[in-house]
Scaffold this motif. Structure first.
Motif, PDB file in Angstrom:
ATOM      1  N   ILE A 168      -7.027   2.189  -7.860  1.00  0.00           N
ATOM      2  CA  ILE A 168      -7.178   1.882  -6.447  1.00  0.00           C
ATOM      3  C   ILE A 168      -7.395   3.131  -5.498  1.00  0.00           C
ATOM      4  O   ILE A 168      -8.118   3.305  -4.786  1.00  0.00           O
ATOM      5  CB  ILE A 168      -5.926   1.113  -5.946  1.00  0.00           C
ATOM      6  CG1 ILE A 168      -6.182  -0.325  -6.504  1.00  0.00           C
ATOM      7  CG2 ILE A 168      -5.964   0.961  -4.329  1.00  0.00           C
ATOM      8  CD1 ILE A 168      -4.892  -1.450  -6.232  1.00  0.00           C
ATOM      9  N   THR A 211      -6.676  -2.354   1.745  1.00  0.00           N
ATOM     10  CA  THR A 211      -5.642  -3.099   2.289  1.00  0.00           C
ATOM     11  C   THR A 211      -5.875  -4.641   2.142  1.00  0.00           C
ATOM     12  O   THR A 211      -6.794  -5.118   2.724  1.00  0.00           O
ATOM     13  CB  THR A 211      -4.959  -2.437   3.449  1.00  0.00           C
ATOM     14  OG1 THR A 211      -4.582  -1.257   3.516  1.00  0.00           O
ATOM     15  CG2 THR A 211      -3.760  -3.341   3.823  1.00  0.00           C
ATOM     16  N   ARG A 217      -1.696  -3.779  -1.829  1.00  0.00           N
ATOM     17  CA  ARG A 217      -2.797  -3.403  -2.564  1.00  0.00           C
ATOM     18  C   ARG A 217      -3.130  -4.615  -3.784  1.00  0.00           C
ATOM     19  O   ARG A 217      -4.273  -4.572  -4.107  1.00  0.00           O
ATOM     20  CB  ARG A 217      -2.487  -2.233  -3.439  1.00  0.00           C
ATOM     21  CG  ARG A 217      -2.259  -1.065  -2.553  1.00  0.00           C
ATOM     22  CD  ARG A 217      -2.174   0.259  -3.703  1.00  0.00           C
ATOM     23  NE  ARG A 217      -0.564   0.024  -4.127  1.00  0.00           N
ATOM     24  CZ  ARG A 217      -0.394   1.077  -5.101  1.00  0.00           C
ATOM     25  NH1 ARG A 217      -1.342   1.937  -5.578  1.00  0.00           N
ATOM     26  NH2 ARG A 217       0.639   0.920  -5.674  1.00  0.00           N
ATOM     27  N   THR A 228       0.796  -1.314   0.125  1.00  0.00           N
ATOM     28  CA  THR A 228       0.099  -0.180  -0.008  1.00  0.00           C
ATOM     29  C   THR A 228       0.884   1.164   0.119  1.00  0.00           C
ATOM     30  O   THR A 228       2.128   1.109   0.422  1.00  0.00           O
ATOM     31  CB  THR A 228      -0.962   0.097   1.444  1.00  0.00           C
ATOM     32  OG1 THR A 228       0.016   0.003   2.454  1.00  0.00           O
ATOM     33  CG2 THR A 228      -1.882  -1.224   1.283  1.00  0.00           C
ATOM     34  N   ASN A 251      -1.976   0.325 -10.575  1.00  0.00           N
ATOM     35  CA  ASN A 251      -2.988   0.478  -9.699  1.00  0.00           C
ATOM     36  C   ASN A 251      -3.487   1.809  -9.469  1.00  0.00           C
ATOM     37  O   ASN A 251      -4.017   2.350  -8.401  1.00  0.00           O
ATOM     38  CB  ASN A 251      -2.468   0.111  -8.322  1.00  0.00           C
ATOM     39  CG  ASN A 251      -2.525  -1.500  -8.222  1.00  0.00           C
ATOM     40  OD1 ASN A 251      -3.513  -2.006  -7.927  1.00  0.00           O
ATOM     41  ND2 ASN A 251      -1.329  -2.057  -8.471  1.00  0.00           N
TER      42      ASN A 251
END
Ligand SMILES: Nc1ncnc2c1ncn2[C@@H]1O[C@H](COP(=O)(O)OP(=O)(O)OP(=O)(O)O)[C@@H](O)[C@H]1O
Length: 661
Positions: A442, A579, A621, A413, A439
């Motif tokens: 996200i 997470t 992630r 993360t 990502n």
């Protein structure tokens, strides 16, 4: 006894805001207050000032001199609903559907005894003005009753755990000469309470029309989950709460595996504000996947809250939700979950997209490879032992410990990336070269963390009980001969107040009305576009992917705090933190160390503060698992899936789950 009471018992003084019979109340939905009395043969009578406002009911006991000697409070967040009823003699009539309030829900809830689908459409209004006026007055008693249902937090003793206990506050109205007038007054309190309760509902739970107030709940019940008593549990412990809260629902009993997927991926869901699984995590997994097999998932998911009544063998999600909101779980898990379903609150929840070689699916709980998955699946053969099967098979696996060879790549993360870069780093982690970011969505989807609150406050022991108060007519004070109706509540005596109409759907008509295209596309997955490369493509090399490779005892990726009711696996997890907690145990760990890890899972003290040579906790992630062996067990949400490489990425907050008030 009656002297002090007589002083304030004229209709005008007994009700500070009493509505003249027949008049409209212009202040509907605002605070109400009144004077009530209790009378007990041994303790004598007491005068109470009772007030209902946004915080709940405040009951102040007055001394004969008019000063306040005691005050108690029933919090609005503990109250689920109320009923106006006739006196005891006519109670049978009232309970058969002739309740005399004026604000009932025309779509009152169904009560499921058997059958497949219980729908409550066409249920006659139990509280219409007409029904009130048509009711014959009770010749002997003109009183009207208001029953207020609350579930307050209590502690039996200092050492015992908090739990919720049903409490009924009974208010008896008899300031006026006729039952109709008293009922109108009771109804005014009822409407005021309903207004207070509904103003805290989140928008998705509110019906578009004012006369419905609450949108309907879709209940999917797996009769085979857990020990097979989900239907009984629902009837005994959930239906009464839904009825008390006047939450209309439609119940469907699943007929086979994948029923929920088929149902949710193909039906029009506009009628419902939430879907409740009465079963285990497997049923909830089907619900999530069914919804994400809809082309209109992006429209449906934000407007549909998901809930669970724990009747399975694992119940990890129900336990996690209760844990995140400090809601007591162990003494009455089903009651707590039922209260959550009617709370009118929801929170975003992360979902994880899992890409297997042959298909993709969605997960809300965990992905496992190695020891824990082995125990979960292999111990099925000793299912007869019940929950003990896990302990027995864990010991067996410890003696015959297996290790698995593979490679695990992961993206930390954002928070972890910065802290890791400044720290010493992990022994075996290697940075990949020349890659791209994968990502971006996200961060875009990541929402704020839910507001947690503590439920440590609870009603003092002496107040968390049946409370029965009454108004009185002016000429004499009558003892509350039938104000003990609520006494049964301490024995958890529940009753239904609504009529129901049941409809069963024949098997063949389950998915009647589906277009051919909808049927063909049933297994198609939708959801946000993946930001990861295909599973058979190499991972990008310069965007922060890290790698662990070698012999492992297990890998378990978890995104809820609990995997089961007593498996506190990822204590730091939150419903919506974007997470995945990737927990790795490398080969070489000693058996005592492993035993200690497994033993301490129940208390959540199994994870090391810092990484050690064998155990690592990685907040990530996304990750990719590439087993080097060609055998082993992989599970997603506790269910076995095909063995082989997989990758997973978190989709922060794309689902909504119902949470306690
Ligand atoms: N009517 C049914 N008959 C047989 N299987 C069913 C039926 N309805 C659902 N199922 C399947 O049963 C599986 C397990 O159900 P569920 O999760 O409710 O109970 P559980 O396995 O006891 O609980 P947990 O998943 O928490 O361990 C689901 O994956 C679902 O596919």
């Amino acid at each position: 006894m009656s002297e002090s009471l007589d002083k304030t018992t004229s209709p005008s003084s007994a009700s500070s805001r009493a509505t003249p019979p027949g008049a409209e109340d212009p202040d509907e939905g605002h605070d109400v207050s009144d004077t009530f009395y209790t009378s007990q043969r041994k303790k004598g009578s007491h005068v109470f000032r009772v007030r209902l406002d946004a915080t709940g009911f405040t009951l102040q006991r007055e001394s004969p001199g008019g000063s306040i000697v005691k005050e108690q409070h029933v919090r609005i967040s503990d109250i689920v609903g109320a009923r106006c009823m006739r006196p005891k003699k006519s109670r049978r009539l009232a309970m058969s559907g002739a309740c005399a309030c004026s604000s009932g829900n025309p779509n009152s809830p169904a009560i499921s005894a058997s059958g497949d689908h219980h729908r409550t459409a066409n249920t006659p209004s139990k509280c219409s003005t007409n029904s009130r006026e048509n009711l014959p007055s009770d010749a002997g008693d003109a009183s009207a009753f208001l029953y207020v249902f609350a579930y307050v937090l209590k502690k039996r003793s200092l050492r015992s755990e908090l739990h919720r206990e049903r409490t009924v506050l009974t208010l008896r109205f008899r300031s006026f000469d006729t039952f109709e007038d008293n009922m109108r007054e009771a109804d005014r309190w009822y409407r005021s309470l309903r207004w207070q309760l509904h103003r805290t509902l989140e928008e998705i739970f509110v019906a578009p029309t004012a006369d419905e107030r609450r949108r309907r709940v879709l209940v999917l019940l797996n009769p085979k989950s857990g020990s097979g008593d989900a239907r009984e549990v629902f009837n005994m412990h959930v239906t009464p709460v839904l009825n008390e809260a006047e939450v209309p629902y439609d119940l469907y009993v699943t007929k086979h595996s994948n029923f929920a997927i088929e149902f949710l991926s193909t039906r029009c869901l506009d009628a419902w504000c939430c879907v409740v699984a009465v079963g285990g995590d497997g049923l909830f997994h089907e619900i999530v996947n069914g919804l994400l097999q809809r082309q209109d998932w992006a429209h449906v998911l934000p407007h549909l809250a998901l809930g669970i009544i724990p009747c399975g063998s694992g119940n990890g999600l129900a336990r996690s939700i209760a844990h995140c909101y400090n809601e007591p779980y162990f003494s009455k898990p089903v009651l707590g979950a039922a209260l959550t379903v009617i709370s009118g609150r929801s929170s975003p929840m992360d979902v994880v997209r899992v890409q297997l070689q042959s298909r993709s699916l969605y997960s809300f709980l965990s992905i496992g490879w190695g020891l824990i998955s082995d125990v979960d699946i292999e111990s099925e053969r000793i299912r007869l032992l019940g929950y003990q099967r896990f302990t027995v098979w864990t010991l067996y696996r410890l003696v015959n410990l297996r290790t698995y060879n593979g490679r695990i790549s992961y993206l930390l993360t954002d928070h972890q990336v910065s802290s890791t870069q400044s720290a010493t780093g992990y022994a075996a982690q290697r940075r990949m070269q020349n890659s791209r970011s994968c990502n971006t969505h996200i961060d875009r989807l990541n929402g704020p963390a839910p507001n947690y609150h503590s439920s440590a406050e609870y009603l003092p022991q002496e107040f968390a009980d049946v409370i029965s108060l009454e108004t009185s007519i002016n000429q004499s004070f009558r003892s509350r001969c039938d104000s003990w109706l609520s006494g049964g509540s301490r024995r958890s005596f529940y009753y239904s107040i609504s009529e129901s109409i049941y409809h069963s759907l024949a098997d063949e008509s389950e998915f009647a009305g589906l277009s051919a295209a909808a049927l063909e596309n049933r297994q198609q997955n939708y959801g946000p576009a993946s930001e990861l490369p295909d599973l058979d493509e190499p991972l990008p090399e310069d965007q922060g992917w890290l790698v662990e490779e070698g012999e492992f005892v297990m890998m378990h990726a978890v995104y809820q705090t609990h995997l089961g009711i007593d498996c506190h696996f990822a204590p730091k997890a939150q419903l919506n933190d974007g997470t995945i907690y990737l927990i790795l145990i490398r080969a070489g760990i000693s058996r005592p160390q492993l035993l200690s890890f497994l033993y301490n899972m129940s208390s959540g003290t199994h994870l090391p503060e810092a990484h050690n040579d064998h155990v690592k906790v990685l907040p990530v992630r996304a990750f990719r698992l590439e087993p080097h062996d060609n055998h082993g067990i992989i599970t997603v949400d506790g269910e076995r899936v095909e063995f082989g490489p997989l990758q997973a990425e978190v989709l922060p907050g794309i689902a909504r789950v119902m949470v306690p008030k």
